[in-house]
Scaffold this motif. Structure first.
Motif, PDB file in Angstrom:
ATOM      1  N   VAL A   1      21.205 -35.545  58.596  1.00  0.00           N
ATOM      2  CA  VAL A   1      20.404 -36.040  59.866  1.00  0.00           C
ATOM      3  C   VAL A   1      19.219 -35.031  60.295  1.00  0.00           C
ATOM      4  O   VAL A   1      18.141 -35.227  60.324  1.00  0.00           O
ATOM      5  CB  VAL A   1      21.169 -36.456  60.725  1.00  0.00           C
ATOM      6  CG1 VAL A   1      20.479 -36.853  62.225  1.00  0.00           C
ATOM      7  CG2 VAL A   1      22.060 -37.741  60.530  1.00  0.00           C
ATOM      8  N   ASN A   2      19.827 -33.938  60.389  1.00  0.00           N
ATOM      9  CA  ASN A   2      18.805 -32.616  60.729  1.00  0.00           C
ATOM     10  C   ASN A   2      17.522 -32.524  59.950  1.00  0.00           C
ATOM     11  O   ASN A   2      16.509 -32.391  60.255  1.00  0.00           O
ATOM     12  CB  ASN A   2      19.416 -31.479  60.898  1.00  0.00           C
ATOM     13  CG  ASN A   2      20.082 -31.260  62.374  1.00  0.00           C
ATOM     14  OD1 ASN A   2      19.217 -31.042  63.435  1.00  0.00           O
ATOM     15  ND2 ASN A   2      21.446 -31.608  62.484  1.00  0.00           N
ATOM     16  N   LEU A   3      18.015 -32.441  58.623  1.00  0.00           N
ATOM     17  CA  LEU A   3      16.864 -32.245  57.570  1.00  0.00           C
ATOM     18  C   LEU A   3      16.036 -33.303  57.558  1.00  0.00           C
ATOM     19  O   LEU A   3      14.872 -33.198  57.418  1.00  0.00           O
ATOM     20  CB  LEU A   3      17.462 -32.154  56.063  1.00  0.00           C
ATOM     21  CG  LEU A   3      18.374 -30.868  55.785  1.00  0.00           C
ATOM     22  CD1 LEU A   3      18.881 -30.660  54.522  1.00  0.00           C
ATOM     23  CD2 LEU A   3      17.748 -29.791  56.175  1.00  0.00           C
ATOM     24  N   ILE A   4      16.572 -34.809  57.600  1.00  0.00           N
ATOM     25  CA  ILE A   4      15.635 -36.120  57.729  1.00  0.00           C
ATOM     26  C   ILE A   4      14.811 -35.715  58.914  1.00  0.00           C
ATOM     27  O   ILE A   4      13.677 -36.267  58.937  1.00  0.00           O
ATOM     28  CB  ILE A   4      16.264 -37.393  57.600  1.00  0.00           C
ATOM     29  CG1 ILE A   4      17.083 -37.184  56.095  1.00  0.00           C
ATOM     30  CG2 ILE A   4      15.555 -38.484  57.675  1.00  0.00           C
ATOM     31  CD1 ILE A   4      18.310 -38.246  56.119  1.00  0.00           C
ATOM     32  N   ASP A   5      15.371 -35.379  60.080  1.00  0.00           N
ATOM     33  CA  ASP A   5      14.672 -35.526  61.373  1.00  0.00           C
ATOM     34  C   ASP A   5      13.402 -34.511  61.310  1.00  0.00           C
ATOM     35  O   ASP A   5      12.446 -34.879  61.734  1.00  0.00           O
ATOM     36  CB  ASP A   5      15.557 -35.017  62.470  1.00  0.00           C
ATOM     37  CG  ASP A   5      14.776 -34.734  63.957  1.00  0.00           C
ATOM     38  OD1 ASP A   5      14.232 -35.617  64.292  1.00  0.00           O
ATOM     39  OD2 ASP A   5      15.230 -33.826  64.510  1.00  0.00           O
ATOM     40  N   ASN A   6      13.803 -33.105  60.506  1.00  0.00           N
ATOM     41  CA  ASN A   6      12.543 -32.311  60.418  1.00  0.00           C
ATOM     42  C   ASN A   6      11.701 -32.880  59.551  1.00  0.00           C
ATOM     43  O   ASN A   6      10.410 -32.707  59.594  1.00  0.00           O
ATOM     44  CB  ASN A   6      13.224 -31.080  59.626  1.00  0.00           C
ATOM     45  CG  ASN A   6      14.022 -30.023  60.524  1.00  0.00           C
ATOM     46  OD1 ASN A   6      13.921 -30.475  61.961  1.00  0.00           O
ATOM     47  ND2 ASN A   6      14.780 -29.082  60.422  1.00  0.00           N
ATOM     48  N   ALA A   7      11.997 -33.401  58.436  1.00  0.00           N
ATOM     49  CA  ALA A   7      10.830 -33.980  57.401  1.00  0.00           C
ATOM     50  C   ALA A   7      10.103 -35.215  58.251  1.00  0.00           C
ATOM     51  O   ALA A   7       8.894 -35.149  58.083  1.00  0.00           O
ATOM     52  CB  ALA A   7      11.855 -34.926  56.252  1.00  0.00           C
ATOM     53  N   CYS A   8      10.607 -35.845  59.143  1.00  0.00           N
ATOM     54  CA  CYS A   8      10.021 -37.000  59.924  1.00  0.00           C
ATOM     55  C   CYS A   8       8.906 -36.099  60.699  1.00  0.00           C
ATOM     56  O   CYS A   8       7.787 -36.583  60.947  1.00  0.00           O
ATOM     57  CB  CYS A   8      10.779 -37.762  60.895  1.00  0.00           C
ATOM     58  SG  CYS A   8      11.737 -38.810  59.789  1.00  0.00           S
ATOM     59  N   LYS A   9       9.392 -35.237  61.442  1.00  0.00           N
ATOM     60  CA  LYS A   9       8.725 -34.302  62.473  1.00  0.00           C
ATOM     61  C   LYS A   9       7.470 -33.759  61.831  1.00  0.00           C
ATOM     62  O   LYS A   9       6.291 -33.402  62.434  1.00  0.00           O
ATOM     63  CB  LYS A   9       9.466 -33.424  63.296  1.00  0.00           C
ATOM     64  CG  LYS A   9      10.418 -34.153  64.164  1.00  0.00           C
ATOM     65  CD  LYS A   9      10.755 -33.069  65.288  1.00  0.00           C
ATOM     66  CE  LYS A   9      12.029 -32.144  64.781  1.00  0.00           C
ATOM     67  NZ  LYS A   9      12.654 -31.370  65.524  1.00  0.00           N
ATOM     68  N   ALA A  10       7.530 -33.347  60.457  1.00  0.00           N
ATOM     69  CA  ALA A  10       6.499 -32.685  59.619  1.00  0.00           C
ATOM     70  C   ALA A  10       5.490 -33.793  59.219  1.00  0.00           C
ATOM     71  O   ALA A  10       4.514 -33.218  58.547  1.00  0.00           O
ATOM     72  CB  ALA A  10       7.164 -31.782  58.469  1.00  0.00           C
TER      73      ALA A  10
ATOM     74  N   LEU B   1      16.950 -25.197  66.735  1.00  0.00           N
ATOM     75  CA  LEU B   1      18.454 -24.770  66.205  1.00  0.00           C
ATOM     76  C   LEU B   1      19.123 -25.719  65.091  1.00  0.00           C
ATOM     77  O   LEU B   1      19.781 -25.123  64.619  1.00  0.00           O
ATOM     78  CB  LEU B   1      19.293 -25.118  67.581  1.00  0.00           C
ATOM     79  CG  LEU B   1      18.996 -24.033  68.768  1.00  0.00           C
ATOM     80  CD1 LEU B   1      19.745 -24.401  70.080  1.00  0.00           C
ATOM     81  CD2 LEU B   1      19.584 -22.692  68.297  1.00  0.00           C
ATOM     82  N   GLY B   2      18.202 -26.707  64.577  1.00  0.00           N
ATOM     83  CA  GLY B   2      18.562 -27.552  63.764  1.00  0.00           C
ATOM     84  C   GLY B   2      18.982 -26.808  62.570  1.00  0.00           C
ATOM     85  O   GLY B   2      20.266 -27.045  62.002  1.00  0.00           O
ATOM     86  N   LEU B   3      18.205 -26.079  61.936  1.00  0.00           N
ATOM     87  CA  LEU B   3      18.368 -25.443  60.587  1.00  0.00           C
ATOM     88  C   LEU B   3      19.567 -24.366  60.807  1.00  0.00           C
ATOM     89  O   LEU B   3      20.298 -24.091  59.952  1.00  0.00           O
ATOM     90  CB  LEU B   3      17.124 -24.806  60.307  1.00  0.00           C
ATOM     91  CG  LEU B   3      16.119 -25.836  59.737  1.00  0.00           C
ATOM     92  CD1 LEU B   3      14.830 -25.426  59.255  1.00  0.00           C
ATOM     93  CD2 LEU B   3      16.836 -26.779  58.515  1.00  0.00           C
TER      94      LEU B   3
HETATM   95 MG    MG Z   1      15.381 -29.533  63.393  1.00  0.00          MG
END
Ligand code: MG
Ligand code: ATP
Length: 246
Positions: free
Chosen positions: A134-143, A200-202
């Motif tokens: 979920v964190n990796l997908i969230d980051n991918a969306c934000k980018a 903090l996600g990663l």
């Molecule tokens: Mg993140």
């Protein structure tokens, strides 16, 4: 042998101390800046008659920054609890994990999610691995730009089962790649903050993966996109090896 082992232990301890100091420093910094403005705005609200717009803006600032600090402390708590409780490994089908993700991101119609995975059974703490994905997908969306494609893949490799999250977003400059897994680190602070990032996600993902004897593998090209993946080792084989060693 003994002195070599000792030196190694001392080296590790020193690294830990440095890491902890860095962490505390970054944490203090992250707290101080928003707190200073929250206190400043609150003081203004209580000591002066502000016009409606100004008082709304002050209250709004206090609210959003307060929310951000709340998210940050919850995430820190996650990291600490994870560290302390460790992982409860169980056999889980990859279908269960991917179905969970599919449902989780179903309401987000602003992005184009593409799931593709091989069915397999992995030995994981399902809740924790879901958190990582979920964190990796969230980051991918934000980018990514709205409507951007996010590919979420799972496939069996020789070493184990690889999960991949790939985006076609802003990418990460080469010199930043090493740093982004550090707590509170954000490549572009104002951009990350505007998307509610705490940096903090990663760090949490790294902590969780280390409980699974795994690491994040990050490949990225600035302006082109990012591919982050990790491998979950085949536990059965490992167990066999252990038996042979004994
Ligand atoms: Mg993140
Ligand atoms: P949080 O996850 O705590 O809400 P965050 O997303 O900013 O905040 P991390 O997930 O730890 O924090 O990511 C750290 C930084 O790494 C991000 O701020 C961003 O600069 C960079 N980053 C992470 N993933 C990507 C990605 N897929 N593409 C581009 N940059 C990324």
């Amino acid at each position: 042998h003994m002195s070599e082992a000792l030196e190694k232990t001392i080296g590790q301890l020193e690294e830990e101390v440095v890491a902890r100091e860095e962490f505390v420093g970054a944490f203090a910094h992250e707290l101080k800046t928003p707190l200073t403005s929250i206190i400043g705005y609150a003081d203004m609200l209580r000591s002066r008659k502000l016009d409606e717009e100004k008082s709304f803006r002050s209250a709004n600032y206090i609210y959003t920054e307060g929310k951000r600090l709340e998210t940050m402390s919850l995430r820190l708590l996650d990291i600490m609890v994870t560290k302390k409780e460790g992982a409860r490994l169980q056999k889980v089908s990859t279908e269960t994990l991917f179905e969970y993700l599919r449902n989780m991101f179903l309401p987000r119609e602003d992005m184009d999610f593409q799931f593709r995975y091989e069915e397999a059974v992995v030995t994981v703490d399902a809740g924790l691995i879901q958190t990582v994905l979920v964190n990796l997908i969230d980051n991918a969306c934000k980018a990514s730009e709205p409507g951007g494609t996010i590919e979420i893949r799972g496939r069996q490799e020789e070493r184990g089962y690889r999960f991949i999250v790939k985006d076609y977003g802003i990418g990460i400059p080469g010199e930043e790649l090493q740093k982004i897994t550090k707590a509170f680190y954000m490549v572009d602070k104002s951009r990350a903050r505007s998307r509610n990032g705490a940096g903090l996600g990663l760090a949490l993902c790294t902590e969780i993966l280390s409980l699974h004897d795994s690491v994040l593998e990050i490949e990225s090209t600035q302006g082109k996109g990012t591919r982050i993946s990790f491998v979950l080792q085949n536990r059965d084989k490992e167990a066999e090896h252990e038996e042979i060693d004994d």
